[in-house]
Design a protein around this motif. Sequence first.
Motif, PDB file in Angstrom:
ATOM      1  N   GLN A   1       0.811  -1.219   0.000  1.00 57.26           N
ATOM      2  CA  GLN A   1       0.000   0.000   0.000  1.00 57.26           C
ATOM      3  C   GLN A   1       0.847   1.273   0.000  1.00 57.26           C
ATOM      4  O   GLN A   1       0.670   2.143  -0.850  1.00 57.26           O
ATOM      5  CB  GLN A   1      -0.951   0.016   1.208  1.00 57.26           C
ATOM      6  N   VAL A   2       1.761   1.385   0.940  1.00 60.08           N
ATOM      7  CA  VAL A   2       2.570   2.595   1.034  1.00 60.08           C
ATOM      8  C   VAL A   2       3.627   2.618  -0.067  1.00 60.08           C
ATOM      9  O   VAL A   2       3.787   3.625  -0.765  1.00 60.08           O
ATOM     10  CB  VAL A   2       3.217   2.723   2.438  1.00 60.08           C
ATOM     11  N   GLY A   3       4.327   1.512  -0.247  1.00 60.22           N
ATOM     12  CA  GLY A   3       5.350   1.449  -1.292  1.00 60.22           C
ATOM     13  C   GLY A   3       4.770   1.687  -2.671  1.00 60.22           C
ATOM     14  O   GLY A   3       5.312   2.460  -3.468  1.00 60.22           O
ATOM     15  N   GLY A   4       3.649   1.047  -2.956  1.00 59.42           N
ATOM     16  CA  GLY A   4       2.997   1.234  -4.248  1.00 59.42           C
ATOM     17  C   GLY A   4       2.582   2.677  -4.465  1.00 59.42           C
ATOM     18  O   GLY A   4       2.798   3.247  -5.539  1.00 59.42           O
ATOM     19  N   ASN A   5       1.987   3.289  -3.449  1.00 57.23           N
ATOM     20  CA  ASN A   5       1.565   4.683  -3.581  1.00 57.23           C
ATOM     21  C   ASN A   5       2.747   5.642  -3.721  1.00 57.23           C
ATOM     22  O   ASN A   5       2.642   6.655  -4.408  1.00 57.23           O
ATOM     23  CB  ASN A   5       0.671   5.105  -2.415  1.00 57.23           C
ATOM     24  N   LEU A   6       3.868   5.327  -3.082  1.00 65.43           N
ATOM     25  CA  LEU A   6       5.065   6.162  -3.258  1.00 65.43           C
ATOM     26  C   LEU A   6       5.585   6.084  -4.697  1.00 65.43           C
ATOM     27  O   LEU A   6       6.154   7.047  -5.207  1.00 65.43           O
ATOM     28  CB  LEU A   6       6.164   5.739  -2.289  1.00 65.43           C
ATOM     29  N   LEU A   7       5.373   4.950  -5.356  1.00 65.71           N
ATOM     30  CA  LEU A   7       5.917   4.743  -6.699  1.00 65.71           C
ATOM     31  C   LEU A   7       5.015   5.203  -7.847  1.00 65.71           C
ATOM     32  O   LEU A   7       5.482   5.339  -8.980  1.00 65.71           O
ATOM     33  CB  LEU A   7       6.256   3.262  -6.892  1.00 65.71           C
ATOM     34  N   VAL A   8       3.735   5.472  -7.575  1.00 67.09           N
ATOM     35  CA  VAL A   8       2.784   5.791  -8.650  1.00 67.09           C
ATOM     36  C   VAL A   8       3.288   6.928  -9.543  1.00 67.09           C
ATOM     37  O   VAL A   8       3.321   6.815 -10.759  1.00 67.09           O
ATOM     38  CB  VAL A   8       1.382   6.117  -8.088  1.00 67.09           C
ATOM     39  N   PHE A   9       3.694   8.030  -8.952  1.00 67.13           N
ATOM     40  CA  PHE A   9       4.166   9.172  -9.732  1.00 67.13           C
ATOM     41  C   PHE A   9       5.659   9.436  -9.533  1.00 67.13           C
ATOM     42  O   PHE A   9       6.142  10.543  -9.763  1.00 67.13           O
ATOM     43  CB  PHE A   9       3.340  10.421  -9.423  1.00 67.13           C
ATOM     44  N   ALA A  10       6.395   8.390  -9.137  1.00 67.58           N
ATOM     45  CA  ALA A  10       7.834   8.535  -8.929  1.00 67.58           C
ATOM     46  C   ALA A  10       8.561   8.871 -10.229  1.00 67.58           C
ATOM     47  O   ALA A  10       9.436   9.740 -10.248  1.00 67.58           O
ATOM     48  CB  ALA A  10       8.414   7.264  -8.306  1.00 67.58           C
ATOM     49  N   ALA A  11       8.215   8.216 -11.319  1.00 74.38           N
ATOM     50  CA  ALA A  11       8.864   8.510 -12.611  1.00 74.38           C
ATOM     51  C   ALA A  11       8.566   9.941 -13.049  1.00 74.38           C
ATOM     52  O   ALA A  11       9.452  10.646 -13.532  1.00 74.38           O
ATOM     53  CB  ALA A  11       8.409   7.521 -13.677  1.00 74.38           C
ATOM     54  N   LEU A  12       7.336  10.364 -12.865  1.00 75.50           N
ATOM     55  CA  LEU A  12       6.965  11.747 -13.193  1.00 75.50           C
ATOM     56  C   LEU A  12       7.788  12.722 -12.360  1.00 75.50           C
ATOM     57  O   LEU A  12       8.371  13.671 -12.897  1.00 75.50           O
ATOM     58  CB  LEU A  12       5.470  11.961 -12.934  1.00 75.50           C
ATOM     59  N   GLY A  13       7.861  12.482 -11.067  1.00 72.87           N
ATOM     60  CA  GLY A  13       8.613  13.372 -10.182  1.00 72.87           C
ATOM     61  C   GLY A  13      10.097  13.370 -10.476  1.00 72.87           C
ATOM     62  O   GLY A  13      10.750  14.416 -10.444  1.00 72.87           O
ATOM     63  N   ALA A  14      10.642  12.215 -10.784  1.00 72.71           N
ATOM     64  CA  ALA A  14      12.080  12.112 -11.048  1.00 72.71           C
ATOM     65  C   ALA A  14      12.469  12.746 -12.374  1.00 72.71           C
ATOM     66  O   ALA A  14      13.523  13.389 -12.477  1.00 72.71           O
ATOM     67  CB  ALA A  14      12.508  10.644 -11.033  1.00 72.71           C
ATOM     68  N   LEU A  15      11.627  12.591 -13.393  1.00 73.54           N
ATOM     69  CA  LEU A  15      12.036  12.971 -14.745  1.00 73.54           C
ATOM     70  C   LEU A  15      11.479  14.294 -15.257  1.00 73.54           C
ATOM     71  O   LEU A  15      12.051  14.886 -16.170  1.00 73.54           O
ATOM     72  CB  LEU A  15      11.680  11.841 -15.718  1.00 73.54           C
ATOM     73  N   LEU A  16      10.387  14.784 -14.693  1.00 70.26           N
ATOM     74  CA  LEU A  16       9.850  16.059 -15.168  1.00 70.26           C
ATOM     75  C   LEU A  16      10.836  17.215 -14.982  1.00 70.26           C
ATOM     76  O   LEU A  16      11.038  18.000 -15.915  1.00 70.26           O
ATOM     77  CB  LEU A  16       8.507  16.355 -14.507  1.00 70.26           C
ATOM     78  N   PRO A  17      11.513  17.326 -13.844  1.00 69.36           N
ATOM     79  CA  PRO A  17      12.496  18.409 -13.729  1.00 69.36           C
ATOM     80  C   PRO A  17      13.762  18.159 -14.553  1.00 69.36           C
ATOM     81  O   PRO A  17      14.496  19.097 -14.860  1.00 69.36           O
ATOM     82  CB  PRO A  17      12.818  18.468 -12.234  1.00 69.36           C
ATOM     83  N   VAL A  18      14.014  16.918 -14.917  1.00 63.58           N
ATOM     84  CA  VAL A  18      15.122  16.609 -15.826  1.00 63.58           C
ATOM     85  C   VAL A  18      14.730  17.047 -17.238  1.00 63.58           C
ATOM     86  O   VAL A  18      15.545  17.530 -18.010  1.00 63.58           O
ATOM     87  CB  VAL A  18      15.450  15.093 -15.795  1.00 63.58           C
ATOM     88  N   ARG A  19      13.455  16.921 -17.543  1.00 60.22           N
ATOM     89  CA  ARG A  19      12.919  17.250 -18.861  1.00 60.22           C
ATOM     90  C   ARG A  19      12.924  18.748 -19.140  1.00 60.22           C
ATOM     91  O   ARG A  19      13.277  19.198 -20.209  1.00 60.22           O
ATOM     92  CB  ARG A  19      11.487  16.696 -18.955  1.00 60.22           C
TER      93      ARG A  19
END
Length: 180
Positions: free
Chosen positions: A94-112
């Motif tokens: 539950q917690v791990g899955g919810n932490l990962l839902v938008f992890a790629a968005l958060g990690a890569l949007l400022p790189v973009r």
Amino acid sequence: MTRTLDMWGNVIIAGFLALPLAVLAVLVLARIRRRAGHPAPVRTSLADVGIVVGTAPWIWMILTPVTGQTGVSLVPFKDLAAVVSAPWDTVLVQVGGNLLVFAALGALLPVRTARMASAARIAAVAAACSTLVEVLQYGLRLGRFSSIDDVIVNTAGAVLSALITRRWWARSIPAGTVPR
């Protein structure tokens, strides 16, 4: 944990099978952008494809109908407190899955893009996306429980991921220059 694999194994397999297509998409997109004179064709192509590939499977899982408790919880941390007292595998999923839902968005949007190179902006985008997903879960009557806690944890995951990639965040490009 076995129940989770039984329920979502097809999503995991599809995600791995999509990786070669993602690599191809990055190569084609970078080539197109390079020809168009884009200032950072490979960086932005990797980020764009990474955001989609890293987020789509989670959205697929979240918006898949299930039989379960439905409803809405707007009291912050109420559901999270109940989950934390559950068995460790439930907490992890539950917690791990919810932490990962938008992890790629958060990690890569400022790189973009330099426009998103701010933890506050990432939090705003992630919170908006997460709220949309929770509203869809409720509105589409998917047999899921919509909770403000999911929005909070999804947003926290995106911000934490963004902070991990901070050293690679895009910088503003002065007008009239093309970085090499």
